[in-house]
Design a protein around this motif. Sequence first.
Motif, PDB file in Angstrom:
ATOM      1  N   ILE A   5      -6.044   6.451  -3.503  1.00 24.01           N
ATOM      2  CA  ILE A   5      -6.598   5.506  -2.537  1.00 24.01           C
ATOM      3  C   ILE A   5      -7.614   4.579  -3.193  1.00 24.01           C
ATOM      4  CG2 ILE A   5      -8.011   5.335  -0.446  1.00 24.01           C
ATOM      5  CD1 ILE A   5      -6.640   7.874   0.542  1.00 24.01           C
ATOM      6  N   LYS A   6      -8.463   5.120  -4.032  1.00 24.70           N
ATOM      7  CA  LYS A   6      -9.502   4.323  -4.676  1.00 24.70           C
ATOM      8  C   LYS A   6      -8.896   3.255  -5.589  1.00 24.70           C
ATOM      9  CE  LYS A   6     -13.938   5.079  -6.895  1.00 24.70           C
ATOM     10  NZ  LYS A   6     -14.833   6.085  -7.469  1.00 24.70           N
ATOM     11  N   THR A   7      -7.843   3.603  -6.292  1.00 25.94           N
ATOM     12  CA  THR A   7      -7.176   2.660  -7.177  1.00 25.94           C
ATOM     13  C   THR A   7      -6.508   1.542  -6.378  1.00 25.94           C
ATOM     14  OG1 THR A   7      -6.701   4.519  -8.623  1.00 25.94           O
ATOM     15  CG2 THR A   7      -5.549   2.475  -9.082  1.00 25.94           C
ATOM     16  N   ILE A   8      -5.881   1.905  -5.284  1.00 26.51           N
ATOM     17  CA  ILE A   8      -5.238   0.904  -4.430  1.00 26.51           C
ATOM     18  C   ILE A   8      -6.282  -0.046  -3.858  1.00 26.51           C
ATOM     19  CG2 ILE A   8      -3.900   0.564  -2.320  1.00 26.51           C
ATOM     20  CD1 ILE A   8      -2.580   3.288  -2.888  1.00 26.51           C
ATOM     21  N   CYS A   9      -7.424   0.490  -3.471  1.00 27.19           N
ATOM     22  CA  CYS A   9      -8.501  -0.335  -2.934  1.00 27.19           C
ATOM     23  C   CYS A   9      -8.970  -1.357  -3.954  1.00 27.19           C
ATOM     24  CB  CYS A   9      -9.684   0.529  -2.512  1.00 27.19           C
ATOM     25  SG  CYS A   9      -9.340   1.605  -1.132  1.00 27.19           S
ATOM     26  N   ARG A  10      -9.125  -0.919  -5.185  1.00 25.46           N
ATOM     27  CA  ARG A  10      -9.555  -1.823  -6.250  1.00 25.46           C
ATOM     28  C   ARG A  10      -8.510  -2.894  -6.534  1.00 25.46           C
ATOM     29  NH1 ARG A  10     -10.297   1.949 -10.393  1.00 25.46           N
ATOM     30  NH2 ARG A  10     -11.531   3.495  -9.336  1.00 25.46           N
TER      31      ARG A  10
ATOM     32  N   ILE B 163       0.839  -1.205   0.000  1.00 21.86           N
ATOM     33  CA  ILE B 163       0.000   0.000   0.000  1.00 21.86           C
ATOM     34  C   ILE B 163       0.866   1.244   0.000  1.00 21.86           C
ATOM     35  CG2 ILE B 163      -1.661   1.339   1.345  1.00 21.86           C
ATOM     36  CD1 ILE B 163      -2.758  -1.353   2.381  1.00 21.86           C
ATOM     37  N   ARG B 164       1.847   1.286   0.876  1.00 17.50           N
ATOM     38  CA  ARG B 164       2.715   2.468   0.971  1.00 17.50           C
ATOM     39  C   ARG B 164       3.523   2.663  -0.310  1.00 17.50           C
ATOM     40  NH1 ARG B 164       3.165   4.584   5.936  1.00 17.50           N
ATOM     41  NH2 ARG B 164       5.303   5.281   5.664  1.00 17.50           N
ATOM     42  N   ARG B 165       4.003   1.571  -0.897  1.00 11.19           N
ATOM     43  CA  ARG B 165       4.772   1.658  -2.136  1.00 11.19           C
ATOM     44  C   ARG B 165       3.905   2.180  -3.291  1.00 11.19           C
ATOM     45  NH1 ARG B 165       5.854  -3.418  -2.755  1.00 11.19           N
ATOM     46  NH2 ARG B 165       7.306  -3.434  -1.022  1.00 11.19           N
ATOM     47  N   LEU B 166       2.679   1.647  -3.401  1.00  8.07           N
ATOM     48  CA  LEU B 166       1.783   2.094  -4.466  1.00  8.07           C
ATOM     49  C   LEU B 166       1.442   3.569  -4.326  1.00  8.07           C
ATOM     50  CD1 LEU B 166      -0.673  -0.925  -4.728  1.00  8.07           C
ATOM     51  CD2 LEU B 166       0.969  -0.207  -6.440  1.00  8.07           C
TER      52      LEU B 166
ATOM     53  N   ILE C 228      -1.883   4.763   5.081  1.00  8.18           N
ATOM     54  CA  ILE C 228      -1.181   5.898   4.474  1.00  8.18           C
ATOM     55  C   ILE C 228      -0.971   7.026   5.488  1.00  8.18           C
ATOM     56  CG2 ILE C 228      -1.413   7.731   2.758  1.00  8.18           C
ATOM     57  CD1 ILE C 228      -2.733   5.636   0.938  1.00  8.18           C
ATOM     58  N   ARG C 229      -1.977   7.322   6.296  1.00  5.55           N
ATOM     59  CA  ARG C 229      -1.895   8.460   7.213  1.00  5.55           C
ATOM     60  C   ARG C 229      -1.030   8.201   8.440  1.00  5.55           C
ATOM     61  NH1 ARG C 229      -8.171  10.483   6.935  1.00  5.55           N
ATOM     62  NH2 ARG C 229      -8.041  11.295   4.829  1.00  5.55           N
TER      63      ARG C 229
ATOM     64  N   GLY D  67       2.471   6.796  -6.921  1.00  8.96           N
ATOM     65  CA  GLY D  67       1.536   7.910  -6.952  1.00  8.96           C
ATOM     66  C   GLY D  67       0.086   7.535  -7.194  1.00  8.96           C
ATOM     67  N   LYS D  68      -0.286   6.295  -6.920  1.00 10.33           N
ATOM     68  CA  LYS D  68      -1.673   5.867  -7.129  1.00 10.33           C
ATOM     69  C   LYS D  68      -2.565   6.420  -6.027  1.00 10.33           C
ATOM     70  CE  LYS D  68      -0.958   1.667  -9.728  1.00 10.33           C
ATOM     71  NZ  LYS D  68      -1.352   0.258  -9.860  1.00 10.33           N
TER      72      LYS D  68
END
Length: 79
Positions: free
Chosen positions: A21-26, A10-13, A39-40, A18-19
Amino acid sequence: MLIVETIAKIRRLHFTEGKGIKTICRDLKLSKKVVRKVIRTGITEFTYTRTVQPRPKLGAWLGELNRLLEVNAARSSRE
């Protein structure tokens, strides 16, 4: 529960690729709440320890069950 590898993905993406949050979730099939939390915060591992094991159905009968098990253990094997 998240493992360290998933948190690292998650942190790398987010930070290197630069992806959003919504894209990472998918991509990883995780909820937005989890991705935002990773992330936070700078936490690298999430743990949860339960202090008391809830036993709502057995709670009232636990003493009686223990007594019956002790009586049964005291009996001979033929009974």
